[in-house]
Design an enzyme around this catalytic site. Sequence first.
Site, mmCIF file in Angstrom:
data_model
loop_
_atom_site.group_PDB
_atom_site.id
_atom_site.type_symbol
_atom_site.label_atom_id
_atom_site.label_comp_id
_atom_site.label_asym_id
_atom_site.label_seq_id
_atom_site.Cartn_x
_atom_site.Cartn_y
_atom_site.Cartn_z
ATOM 1 N N LYS A 191 0.880 -1.242 0.114
ATOM 2 C CA LYS A 191 0.030 0.044 -0.141
ATOM 3 C C LYS A 191 0.953 1.314 0.044
ATOM 4 O O LYS A 191 1.687 1.489 0.941
ATOM 5 C CB LYS A 191 -0.892 0.260 1.229
ATOM 6 C CG LYS A 191 -2.034 1.404 1.005
ATOM 7 C CD LYS A 191 -2.739 1.454 2.377
ATOM 8 C CE LYS A 191 -2.108 2.759 3.293
ATOM 9 N NZ LYS A 191 -1.961 3.786 2.607
ATOM 10 N N GLU A 268 9.527 1.864 10.579
ATOM 11 C CA GLU A 268 10.754 3.009 10.302
ATOM 12 C C GLU A 268 9.979 4.292 10.416
ATOM 13 O O GLU A 268 8.944 4.620 9.659
ATOM 14 C CB GLU A 268 11.022 2.843 8.689
ATOM 15 C CG GLU A 268 11.872 1.305 8.228
ATOM 16 C CD GLU A 268 12.847 1.329 9.427
ATOM 17 O OE1 GLU A 268 13.549 2.008 9.706
ATOM 18 O OE2 GLU A 268 13.590 0.196 9.420
ATOM 19 N N CYS A 302 12.785 11.888 6.183
ATOM 20 C CA CYS A 302 12.723 11.375 8.031
ATOM 21 C C CYS A 302 13.828 11.676 8.362
ATOM 22 O O CYS A 302 14.029 11.823 9.582
ATOM 23 C CB CYS A 302 12.569 9.786 7.877
ATOM 24 S SG CYS A 302 13.579 8.790 6.642
ATOM 25 N N GLU A 400 9.042 16.939 15.034
ATOM 26 C CA GLU A 400 9.199 16.749 13.380
ATOM 27 C C GLU A 400 8.294 17.545 12.736
ATOM 28 O O GLU A 400 7.022 17.294 12.751
ATOM 29 C CB GLU A 400 9.060 15.092 13.340
ATOM 30 C CG GLU A 400 9.283 14.904 11.611
ATOM 31 C CD GLU A 400 9.066 13.498 11.427
ATOM 32 O OE1 GLU A 400 8.066 12.936 11.520
ATOM 33 O OE2 GLU A 400 9.999 13.030 10.518
HETATM 34 P P1 NAD Z 1 1.609 8.578 8.102
HETATM 35 O O1 NAD Z 1 1.766 7.918 9.517
HETATM 36 O O2 NAD Z 1 0.438 9.674 8.173
HETATM 37 O O3 NAD Z 1 1.121 7.360 7.070
HETATM 38 C C1 NAD Z 1 2.203 6.535 6.896
HETATM 39 C C2 NAD Z 1 1.234 5.335 6.055
HETATM 40 O O4 NAD Z 1 0.378 4.620 7.060
HETATM 41 C C3 NAD Z 1 0.231 5.824 4.999
HETATM 42 O O5 NAD Z 1 0.249 4.796 3.844
HETATM 43 C C4 NAD Z 1 -1.113 5.701 5.809
HETATM 44 O O6 NAD Z 1 -2.182 5.681 4.825
HETATM 45 C C5 NAD Z 1 -0.904 4.612 6.563
HETATM 46 N N1 NAD Z 1 -1.838 4.648 7.768
HETATM 47 C C6 NAD Z 1 -2.435 5.550 8.253
HETATM 48 N N2 NAD Z 1 -3.332 5.130 9.402
HETATM 49 C C7 NAD Z 1 -3.104 3.707 9.363
HETATM 50 C C8 NAD Z 1 -3.450 2.793 10.232
HETATM 51 N N3 NAD Z 1 -4.309 3.147 11.419
HETATM 52 N N4 NAD Z 1 -3.153 1.423 9.954
HETATM 53 C C9 NAD Z 1 -2.259 1.220 8.957
HETATM 54 N N5 NAD Z 1 -1.623 1.981 8.343
HETATM 55 C C10 NAD Z 1 -2.186 3.583 8.484
HETATM 56 O O7 NAD Z 1 3.018 9.263 7.832
HETATM 57 P P2 NAD Z 1 3.045 9.974 6.454
HETATM 58 O O8 NAD Z 1 2.443 11.341 6.702
HETATM 59 O O9 NAD Z 1 2.807 9.256 5.072
HETATM 60 O O10 NAD Z 1 4.806 9.938 6.150
HETATM 61 C C11 NAD Z 1 5.566 10.819 6.886
HETATM 62 C C12 NAD Z 1 6.170 10.207 8.379
HETATM 63 O O11 NAD Z 1 6.857 9.186 7.852
HETATM 64 C C13 NAD Z 1 7.328 11.112 8.935
HETATM 65 O O12 NAD Z 1 7.170 10.959 10.246
HETATM 66 C C14 NAD Z 1 8.559 10.684 8.296
HETATM 67 O O13 NAD Z 1 9.644 10.704 9.286
HETATM 68 C C15 NAD Z 1 8.075 9.042 8.256
HETATM 69 N N6 NAD Z 1 9.021 8.417 7.330
HETATM 70 C C16 NAD Z 1 10.005 7.481 8.126
HETATM 71 C C17 NAD Z 1 11.021 6.916 7.172
HETATM 72 C C18 NAD Z 1 11.986 6.073 7.671
HETATM 73 O O14 NAD Z 1 12.664 5.021 6.925
HETATM 74 N N7 NAD Z 1 12.470 6.047 9.114
HETATM 75 C C19 NAD Z 1 10.984 7.220 5.508
HETATM 76 C C20 NAD Z 1 10.120 7.958 5.221
HETATM 77 C C21 NAD Z 1 9.400 8.737 5.905
#
Ligand code: NAD
Length: 499
Positions: A191, A268, A302, A400
């Site tokens: 997804k 992550e 991130c 963040e």
């Molecule tokens: P988010 O947590 O809003 O969403 C991430 C994913 O989770 C999306 O696909 C979303 O649809 C899904 N999601 C949302 N609610 C869910 C649930 N209840 N159950 C399962 N899936 C669910 O994050 P975002 O805004 O897409 O991304 C930004 C964040 O990602 C930042 O905090 C960033 O630091 C982090 N990030 C981390 C890494 C890493 O490798 N550490 C890499 C990229 C981004």
Amino acid sequence: MSAAVTAAAISGLPFDKGRIYVDGAWVESTGDATSNVENPDTAEVIATVPECTAEDVDSAVRAAHAAFYDGPWANEFSGAQRRDALIALAATIEASRGQLEILESINTGKPIADVRAELDDAIDLFRHFAGFADKVEGRHIAPQANRSFEGYTVKVPVGVVGFINAFNYPLCLLAWKVAPALAAGCTVVFKPGPQTPLTTQYFAHLLDETGLFPPGVFNVVLGGVAVGQALVDHDLVDKIGFTGSVATGKHVIRSTASTRNVRSTSVELGGKSPGVVMPDADLDKTARLVISGCMANAGMNCNALTRLWVHRDVYDDFMARLKAAAEALTLGTPQLESTAMGPLIDRRQYERVLEYIRVGRDEDCAALLTGGEPALGRGYWIQPTVFRNVSPTARIATEEIFGPVLSVLEPFDSLDDVIAAERRSEYGLAASIFSRNHQAIAQFTRRLRCGTIWVNTHNPLFSYLPFGGFRNSGFGRELGYESFDGYLATKSIIDDITY
Ligand code: NAD
């Protein structure tokens, strides 16, 4: 890029944006809901994709389950066959890179030069992990005294992996996850982030084109919270690989403990990566590296360098250089070679970043060095923004933001104090130090608890070095052998050879 050119670029692409790829075929969602995909440069809608139902997720997981437990991929293919399939897939991606680049740039608003680098990495990752597919090895354990047993370990793929991705590096993060999982012999339900599904759809089209992957090995579901939750909750998923925010990650960990079988999970999550400028640093070069370390992908990274420590002896000199470096970044149409920074991904993220800029000014009482305003008068653009003299405990210094906002902290005198302060951070994803002083560098790299530490640079990642966090930045590792090993489970075989 004009709206008409964008629309033509999108509509001319040879994949099905209205359907999902499940069990080796493009199928209609069982529901009617759809969601719009935007070009963040202009805030125009460029495509409409299905918002999957729980039934769609169930079909995708069942397809992956059947492919894993009954199909040839995990049961008949040799490691060498999986290796060859992944190498062929890398070549297919490379042959279509022009279309992928334009699609990724339009959907993310990322400068085209950055997209090229992302695609180079993604292609290399498929080749890199292909190299592990034929090197799955166990260990022979010498029999214990007076026993006639032989013992050895066998590594097997963990099974069906449900992947949930963040929006920010759609192609690269897909490769980070899917390449090692497929190399290990797993099957996948993937997804993407709801804002950036288009290159995942195109990837499914390319994988389909190779004809080398049996049906059900790679499946896509599209949508947001409910779709991610349905995937996490599904009893037939053997492992969850999640990338996203800390709040969602913690929720995912709790959910994976509530399914019928507990399962392996890797998360992550976010970061607030510090950088340290020592008094002997090359100030001009370091200012440019700090600005690109923070502003790459408009700060939606991130491991973005967002919390900067500068030694008191060079503080004011460095501020002047930092301001110049931030103001030299070219903002403009992402598909132009001259563009160095793009827009935020959507209205929500744009408003969130503007709110943090307000907090920086009004609540944290930090001094604005440059930026702080929307830019270009369209889409989701915000100027590269730098605050100076920020308290290390201020909100803009500890939370963040995920946008082009750098907090330069109050000047420091001792590296010991920096290390002590960083130990109190909730994050532990990445950090950097700029210096030629080897004692200081060794002190920093040895004592800091975070997954990646850069010396005299910030951001470059190798496919071959593991990447991941400590504390709230998550657990599990992406990239490198550690990532591949995360898709394998170990069995121990004990054989009485005297029987
Ligand atoms: P988010 O947590 O809003 O969403 C991430 C994913 O989770 C999306 O696909 C979303 O649809 C899904 N999601 C949302 N609610 C869910 C649930 N209840 N159950 C399962 N899936 C669910 O994050 P975002 O805004 O897409 O991304 C930004 C964040 O990602 C930042 O905090 C960033 O630091 C982090 N990030 C981390 C890494 C890493 O490798 N550490 C890499 C990229 C981004």
